[in-house]
Scaffold this motif. Structure first.
Motif, short mmCIF file in Angstrom:
data_model
loop_
_atom_site.label_atom_id
_atom_site.label_comp_id
_atom_site.label_asym_id
_atom_site.label_seq_id
_atom_site.Cartn_x
_atom_site.Cartn_y
_atom_site.Cartn_z
N SER A 122 0.64 -1.47 0.10
CA SER A 122 0.17 0.22 -0.24
C SER A 122 1.00 1.17 0.55
O SER A 122 0.55 2.79 -0.02
N ASP A 123 1.70 1.37 0.26
CA ASP A 123 2.88 2.30 0.23
C ASP A 123 3.33 2.60 -1.47
O ASP A 123 4.45 2.35 -1.98
N PRO A 124 2.92 2.99 -2.01
CA PRO A 124 3.46 4.51 -3.15
C PRO A 124 5.13 3.87 -3.32
O PRO A 124 5.53 3.58 -4.59
N ALA A 125 5.94 4.77 -2.25
CA ALA A 125 7.12 5.07 -2.07
C ALA A 125 7.60 3.40 -2.51
O ALA A 125 8.88 3.73 -2.80
N ALA A 126 7.30 2.48 -1.51
CA ALA A 126 7.71 1.07 -1.09
C ALA A 126 7.64 0.19 -2.63
O ALA A 126 8.18 -1.22 -3.04
N ARG A 127 6.46 0.21 -2.88
CA ARG A 127 6.18 -0.94 -4.23
C ARG A 127 7.12 -0.76 -5.87
O ARG A 127 7.25 0.62 -6.07
N PRO A 128 7.09 -1.56 -6.46
CA PRO A 128 7.72 -1.54 -8.06
C PRO A 128 6.93 -0.67 -8.50
O PRO A 128 5.89 -1.17 -8.67
N ALA A 129 7.27 0.05 -9.54
CA ALA A 129 6.79 1.12 -10.52
C ALA A 129 6.00 0.08 -11.37
O ALA A 129 6.78 -0.48 -12.06
N LEU A 130 4.80 0.51 -11.75
CA LEU A 130 3.96 -0.52 -11.84
C LEU A 130 3.12 0.56 -13.57
O LEU A 130 2.31 1.14 -12.93
N ASP A 131 3.54 0.59 -14.73
CA ASP A 131 3.21 1.52 -15.68
C ASP A 131 2.23 0.91 -16.87
O ASP A 131 3.11 0.42 -17.75
N VAL A 132 0.85 0.70 -16.57
CA VAL A 132 0.36 0.26 -17.20
C VAL A 132 -1.37 1.29 -17.60
O VAL A 132 -1.51 2.07 -17.25
N GLU A 133 -1.88 1.12 -19.19
CA GLU A 133 -2.37 2.14 -20.04
C GLU A 133 -4.09 1.42 -19.66
O GLU A 133 -4.83 2.70 -18.79
N THR A 134 -4.43 0.18 -20.08
CA THR A 134 -5.39 -0.57 -20.02
C THR A 134 -4.96 -1.82 -19.33
O THR A 134 -4.00 -2.77 -19.58
N VAL A 135 -5.70 -2.07 -17.50
CA VAL A 135 -6.47 -3.21 -17.77
C VAL A 135 -7.84 -3.41 -17.88
O VAL A 135 -8.61 -3.19 -17.32
N VAL A 136 -7.40 -5.29 -18.19
CA VAL A 136 -8.79 -5.90 -18.90
C VAL A 136 -9.43 -7.15 -18.30
O VAL A 136 -8.46 -7.55 -18.15
N PHE A 137 -10.54 -7.14 -17.46
CA PHE A 137 -10.43 -8.30 -17.03
C PHE A 137 -11.47 -9.28 -17.38
O PHE A 137 -12.45 -8.31 -18.42
N ALA A 138 -11.26 -9.62 -17.19
CA ALA A 138 -12.07 -11.11 -17.70
C ALA A 138 -12.40 -12.12 -16.68
O ALA A 138 -11.22 -12.27 -15.75
N GLY A 139 -13.48 -12.99 -16.87
CA GLY A 139 -13.34 -14.86 -16.15
C GLY A 139 -14.35 -14.50 -15.09
O GLY A 139 -14.83 -15.87 -14.42
N GLU A 140 -14.53 -13.66 -13.89
CA GLU A 140 -15.41 -14.07 -13.53
C GLU A 140 -16.17 -11.58 -13.16
O GLU A 140 -15.72 -11.37 -13.61
N ALA A 141 -16.99 -12.14 -12.11
CA ALA A 141 -17.82 -10.69 -12.08
C ALA A 141 -16.38 -9.92 -11.63
O ALA A 141 -15.90 -9.46 -10.30
N LEU A 142 -16.46 -8.69 -11.92
CA LEU A 142 -15.60 -7.54 -11.75
C LEU A 142 -16.88 -6.34 -10.04
O LEU A 142 -17.75 -5.75 -10.57
N SER A 143 -15.88 -6.33 -9.27
CA SER A 143 -16.86 -5.30 -8.37
C SER A 143 -16.27 -4.01 -8.73
O SER A 143 -15.22 -4.01 -8.86
#
Length: 368
Positions: A129-150
């Motif tokens: 949960s700490d933005p300063a400690a987490r690995p840098a993840l740079d993504v433009e689009t996340v596609v969800f599939a396979g089950e209900a998305l909350s």
């Protein structure tokens, strides 16, 4: 296999040979869960795959300079989307073990990631949960599939990846991808995210008794039409049961009975509302509990079996199997049977290359 060292990239492109492949020809057979204890092989055509890939590429804005992540097992058709969307666009693709591998790296940068909601939620938990400690993840689009998305997960994704575009997709192996829904930045309400509207050359029908369309807001069974699979390989009975005549199209048109419940909302989008049977999703994998129960009761030391889905300590869905000895109705039974897990594994059909679901936990009961 493509050997890059043998390719000549200078000069004009070589003339491609005439393969004679047509849209209605078979592209692949992919196995899915079946209630009889034997998975069903879905025969998917070239036309169905090309249609889905073409419209997904457009809707998800995949371009020649895009970079996609291939994190899904080839046993599932999400891998077809990940791989061939990139290859037909000229985009680059990076193949990884699974989405969770991104948490083990120092970071990842790309345009498109596809994942099951529960797995992506686990990725976010591992990133911290700490933005300063987490690995840098740079993504433009996340596609969800396979089950209900909350809606809660959408909010969590956007807190972790500010500015990310979220798309909810829906479909079965029998239809490849059928619908998509681009989730608005200002997502109202707390219910599950809609599954959206059909792709090009696909149709969706919410039907009641006698295949009569129901009014918007009313829950009915969801049928999908358009570029469908041929049916189940060498299984005419199951094909006739699930791929039925479509009364809303031209003569000979078919639609696939999904077994899902859905409704049209006020904005003309489909909303998932459950199942008409006992089928469940475990981390995006379609599972028929009766399929596993059938296999378990073939064990000579098992008289009755029940399989259900429970959440573990981390909130992830797990299959749990309950088995009882043959004489449990009279209070008998004298111990644990010989490895029901191994018995499940041996029951995997020969020639089947799909994931074979079996319980991760077992309960042995001798009571009535």
């Amino acid at each position: 296999m493509l050997r890059l060292d043998d390719l000549c990239l200078d000069g004009p492109a070589a003339q491609l040979p005439q393969t004679g492949v047509r849209p209605e020809h078979l592209a692949y057979v992919m196995f899915t869960s079946g209630s009889t204890g034997v998975p069903k092989g879905v025969a998917v055509t070239h036309g169905g795959v090309v249609n889905g890939v073409w419209d997904l590429r457009r809707r998800l804005r995949v371009e020649a300079d895009s970079r996609m992540l291939a994190a899904t097992s080839v046993n599932f058709d999400v891998s077809v989307f990940e791989t061939f969307t990139a290859l037909t666009t000229g985009a680059s693709i990076e193949i990884v073990r699974d989405v969770l591998e991104l948490a083990e790296r120092g970071g990842w940068s790309g345009t498109t990631v596809s994942a099951v909601p529960t797995v992506f939620a686990a990725l976010l938990d591992q990133l911290g949960s700490d933005p300063a400690a987490r690995p840098a993840l740079d993504v433009e689009t996340v596609v969800f599939a396979g089950e209900a998305l909350s809606a809660d997960l959408v909010h969590e994704v956007r807190r972790a990846l500010p500015g990310v575009r979220v798309v909810n997709a829906y479909g079965q192996t029998e239809s490849f991808y059928a619908t998509t829904y681009p989730v608005p930045q200002q997502l109202a309400g707390s219910e599950a995210v809609p599954i959206g509207a059909p792709l090009a050359n696909m149709r969706a029908y919410v039907l009641g008794p006698e295949l009569a369309p129901v009014a918007p807001g009313v829950i009915g069974e969801l049928y999908v039409g358009g570029r469908l699979a041929r049916g189940y390989h060498r299984d005419g009975g199951s094909t006739a049961e699930r791929f039925v005549a479509c009364p809303f199209g031209p003569a000979g048109a078919r639609m696939y009975r999904t077994g899902d419940l859905a409704r049209w909302d006020d904005d003309g989008h489909l909303r998932y509302a459950g199942r008409v049977d006992t089928q469940v999703k475990v981390n995006g994998i379609r599972v028929e509990p009766t399929e596993i129960e059938t296999v378990l009761t073939r064990h000579p030391e098992v008289g009755r079996a029940a399989v259900t889905v429970c959440e573990d300590h981390s909130g992830r869905a797990r299959l749990v199997g309950y088995v009882a000895p043959p004489d449990s109705a009279t209070g008998g039974g004298n111990g644990w049977p010989t490895c029901p897990r191994r018995s499940c594994a041996r029951s995997r059909p020969s020639g089947c290359r799909t994931t074979w679901s079996r319980p991760s936990s077992w309960c042995w009961t001798g009571c009535r």
